[in-house]
Enzyme design. Structure first.
Site, mmCIF file in Angstrom:
data_model
loop_
_atom_site.group_PDB
_atom_site.id
_atom_site.type_symbol
_atom_site.label_atom_id
_atom_site.label_comp_id
_atom_site.label_asym_id
_atom_site.label_seq_id
_atom_site.Cartn_x
_atom_site.Cartn_y
_atom_site.Cartn_z
ATOM 1 N N ASP A 143 0.812 -1.210 0.000
ATOM 2 C CA ASP A 143 0.000 0.000 0.000
ATOM 3 C C ASP A 143 0.849 1.265 0.000
ATOM 4 O OD1 ASP A 143 -2.661 -0.333 -0.390
ATOM 5 O OD2 ASP A 143 -3.275 0.224 1.623
ATOM 6 N N ASP A 457 -11.250 -6.882 10.138
ATOM 7 C CA ASP A 457 -11.307 -8.321 10.387
ATOM 8 C C ASP A 457 -12.523 -8.684 11.229
ATOM 9 O OD1 ASP A 457 -10.252 -6.917 12.511
ATOM 10 O OD2 ASP A 457 -8.522 -8.215 12.806
#
Length: 745
Positions: A143, A457
């Site tokens: 990223d 998550d």
């Protein structure tokens, strides 16, 4: 002898003794809480000549805090309702030709905080797993778009052509080279001078590999793409070197390795890690399209090569496979000291709570170390056992304007397609990694990893369970994955603040588990588990701030808040306290830890509740009302030698923000003053019977937080609490005292 094909691939063990102990404790503790709350509530309904507005306010604040903690305790018992453990038998799996393919997703964001050599170790350990190489595909999401990471991938590919055959030839267990060469591995079983000679040769090549990667990092490559403005870069790492003397068949037996850096622009939201994972989900869909995905953090290397086979013991079981979304392995860490003063190994979650989570429908996605079914991420419901051949426009509205990706939803893994259509598929992958691709689609809302929280998550796991999927928790004796735990207070509290913000994001959204989950999850108890995780930051920081200040201020002003020593309700309060800490101590000892670790957990619980839980909850609330944007800072993976030395010695390092230090120090100073006044009341006024509990509370706080006292008054090293912070904290304590005098007099 019964054939292995008829034997179960796994077993589930229900912990009947733990269930009996837990439910018995729940029964008696609940009764005590009812009496405690009745005692507190009765104050407001019966006339009392000593009742004043100040006394009523103090009692009300303490009463509300006790209700919060009682409700939080009730939610937390959902994890203890039905704990189970599981055993997998990978030797009973079918042959390699019948195993499904696996895509590995590894995410990194900042080479300055996540050193490239460490990230490449994770990549190499994933490539070296004990799984058919033609069915293993490793993707790295960068990223940061840093050139050093891409160059590191190329170097890792070259080194892997030596490392992978070595691991396979000698059955090496730990397949991250740094961990393997650093540890004292038992190499005696491999024996012989040939192995020793080859080991030293591979070690020399690894040192050359590290040197080449670090040289790249010294020429400014780490910062080249860290701005939030760079194009998509996707590269299949395949180049070979003419001077590599590797046999042709060994060169071919390499997993696919793909570098992905998605496009990022200031004008488009990128949704942090969830956004990166969704790009990998799409890009891998047109390249390898494996039915199962392993998610790994960049510092969490494969410590045992058999994790994929162990996960397949569950995913290939016809009894649970149709509804099974993921197999979660625990997070374990290689750099944890024996004392572990920061509770960095997360004992409570991975040794205890996740076993209970598993017994009521399965745990949530836990950030790393999970094998998830691709179908579960690309369907709106468990009832969609196959992707529909419906209206193409509807599919494009859900999944975006990529015909190749929509085709992949209907196809099984076809790795050979990359060979024949490499350029076309890579061009399509560029589109899939563009920042505008998700506009007007359901990515992050109904399909893929969920947006709306930095705890992607937890949120993704919750939505999967609400769609009808289940999960399992597998914790083999040998850790399957090992990562780097936090070893200094600053990183620990920053990480805790980020996690808190993400969890509270969900708690105050329309997906609050207490409202959204009860009728959708596998069991109501599973909804309680999710609710506890989302709400515990709020239900801890509010009561603990109250209990760290209100009883103490009332003691300073001579206002009793608890039953006298001679009152029968004194037994109730004593029972609740002793029941709580003794159950916690039992859980610590029963999971193989020590009394000292119990003290550490008590201390860290207090520290995090008044700092990380507070700031994370406020951050989530500010995002909710639009006062600030969401932000994400990766945890620092670079070890400071001095801080690491203190951690291993069991000494707190207070080199952290004043926003963390000042509240902790101020509350400890207030409790010291309160305890001193309480002792004087006991000695000179004979008020032990009247104020016993209120004197005990600051004593317990001081006892558990002695390292803070030591950091303020005794230590002289650089890791102490600075005198300026101590002075500021004392002033804050005085302000608390004067406010208390105004309010409670």
């Amino acid at each position: 002898m019964e054939s292995s094909s008829k034997l179960p691939l796994h077993l589930c063990h229900v912990h009947k003794l733990s269930i009996f102990i837990n439910r018995t404790h729940i029964f008696f503790h609940s009764i005590a809480l009812v009496f405690l709350l009745y005692y507190r509530a009765s104050f407001f309904f019966f006339q009392d000549t000593t009742k004043t507005k100040a006394t009523t306010l103090a009692w009300l604040l303490v009463f509300v805090s006790e209700i919060f903690l009682s409700f939080e305790w009730l939610l937390s018992q959902s994890f203890r309702w039905r704990p189970v453990s599981r055993t997998a038998f990978p030797e009973r799996l079918p042959g390699d030709d019948k195993l499904p393919a696996v895509d590995v997703f590894i995410c990194t964001a900042n080479p300055e905080k996540e050193p490239t050599v460490g990230v490449m170790n994770t990549v190499l350990s994933a490539m070296a797993m004990d799984y058919p190489p033609e069915k293993l595909h490793v993707y790295l999401s960068d990223d940061g778009g840093a050139a050093v990471t891409l160059k590191g991938m190329r170097e890792a590919w070259r080194f892997a052509k030596w490392w992978l055959p070595f691991c396979r030839r000698y059955g090496i267990k730990c397949r991250a080279p740094e961990a393997y060469f650093s540890a004292e591995e038992e190499d005696a079983d491999f024996g012989g001078s040939e192995f020793i000679e080859e080991r030293e040769d591979i070690k020399e090549k690894y040192e050359v590999f590290k040197k080449r990667v670090r040289e790249r990092a010294t020429v400014g490559d780490t910062r080249s793409g860290l701005s939030r403005d760079h194009p998509a870069v996707i590269e299949v790492i395949q180049e070979t070197s003419s001077d590599d003397a590797i046999q042709e068949n060994e060169t071919k037996s390499m997993p696919l390795l793909v570098y992905v850096s998605r496009e990022k622009r200031h004008s488009h939201p990128h949704h942090f890690k969830a956004g990166a994972l969704n790009v990998l989900l799409r890009v891998s869909g047109v390249i390898s399209n494996s039915p199962y995905i392993l998610g790994l953090d960049c510092d969490m290397h494969c410590h045992d090569p058999s994790s994929a086979r162990q996960a397949m013991c569950f995913h290939l079981d016809p009894k649970i496979s149709p509804s099974l979304a993921l197999v979660q392995f625990p997070q374990k860490f290689h750099n944890i000291s024996n004392n572990d003063i920061y509770d960095s190994q997360l004992r409570s979650a991975f040794w205890l709570l996740w076993q209970g989570f598993d017994g009521v429908g399965g745990p949530c996605v836990s950030g790393t170390g999970y094998y998830i079914k691709r179908l579960s991420l690309c369907s709106n419901s468990i009832h969609e056992v196959e992707f529909p051949d419906g209206d193409p426009m509807k599919l494009r509205q859900s999944f975006g304007p990529s015909n190749e990706f929509i085709k992949s939803l209907h196809q099984n893994n076809k790795p050979d397609m990359l060979i024949h259509r490499k350029n076309a598929l890579l061009n399509e992958a560029q589109l899939l990694a563009s920042c505008a691709f998700e506009n007007g689609t359901e990515w992050g809302e109904e399909v893929g990893f969920m947006y709306g929280s930095v705890a992607e998550d937890y949120f993704t796991g919750f939505r999967l369970h609400c769609k009808g999927w289940i999960s399992v928790y597998c914790n083999p004796p040998r850790p399957q994955f090992l990562g780097s735990g936090t070893t200094n207070l600053d990183d620990f509290l920053v990480q805790g603040t980020r996690w808190t913000s993400g969890l509270v994001d969900v708690a105050i959204s329309k997906f609050c588990p207490l409202i959204y989950g009860p009728l959708k999850t596998y069991t109501f108890v599973q909804s309680m588990c999710y609710a506890e995780l989302a709400l515990f930051p709020i239900f801890y920081f509010l009561p603990l701030w109250c209990f760290a200040t209100i009883p103490q201020l009332c003691l300073l002003n001579g206002i009793p808040l608890y039953p006298e020593f001679s009152n029968s309700y004194f037994i109730v309060f004593s029972f609740v306290f002793l029941s709580s800490i003794s159950k916690h101590l039992y859980e610590v000892l029963s999971t193989g830890f020590t009394f000292r670790h119990w003290i550490n957990e008590q201390r860290i619980w207090m520290m995090k509740s008044i700092t990380s839980r507070l700031y994370g909850s406020v951050d989530a609330l500010m995002k909710k009302i639009g006062m600030r944007e969401a932000s994400f800072f990766p945890t620092n993976k670079v070890d400071d030698a001095e801080q690491l030395k203190r951690y291993n010695m069991g000494v707190f390092d207070f080199q952290t923000s004043i926003l963390f230090l000042a509240p902790m120090a101020a509350l400890v100073i207030l409790n010291i003053a309160s305890f001193a006044v309480g002792i004087s009341r006991v000695i000179f006024l004979g008020e032990l019977d009247k104020f016993f509990i209120q004197v005990f509370i600051p004593f317990y706080v001081i006892l558990m937080n002695y390292p803070i006292v030591e950091g303020m008054l005794i230590r002289k090293d650089s890791g102490r609490i600075p005198p300026s912070v101590t002075l500021l904290s004392a002033i804050v304590s005085l302000i608390f005292y004067f406010l208390g005098c105004i309010i409670f007099m």
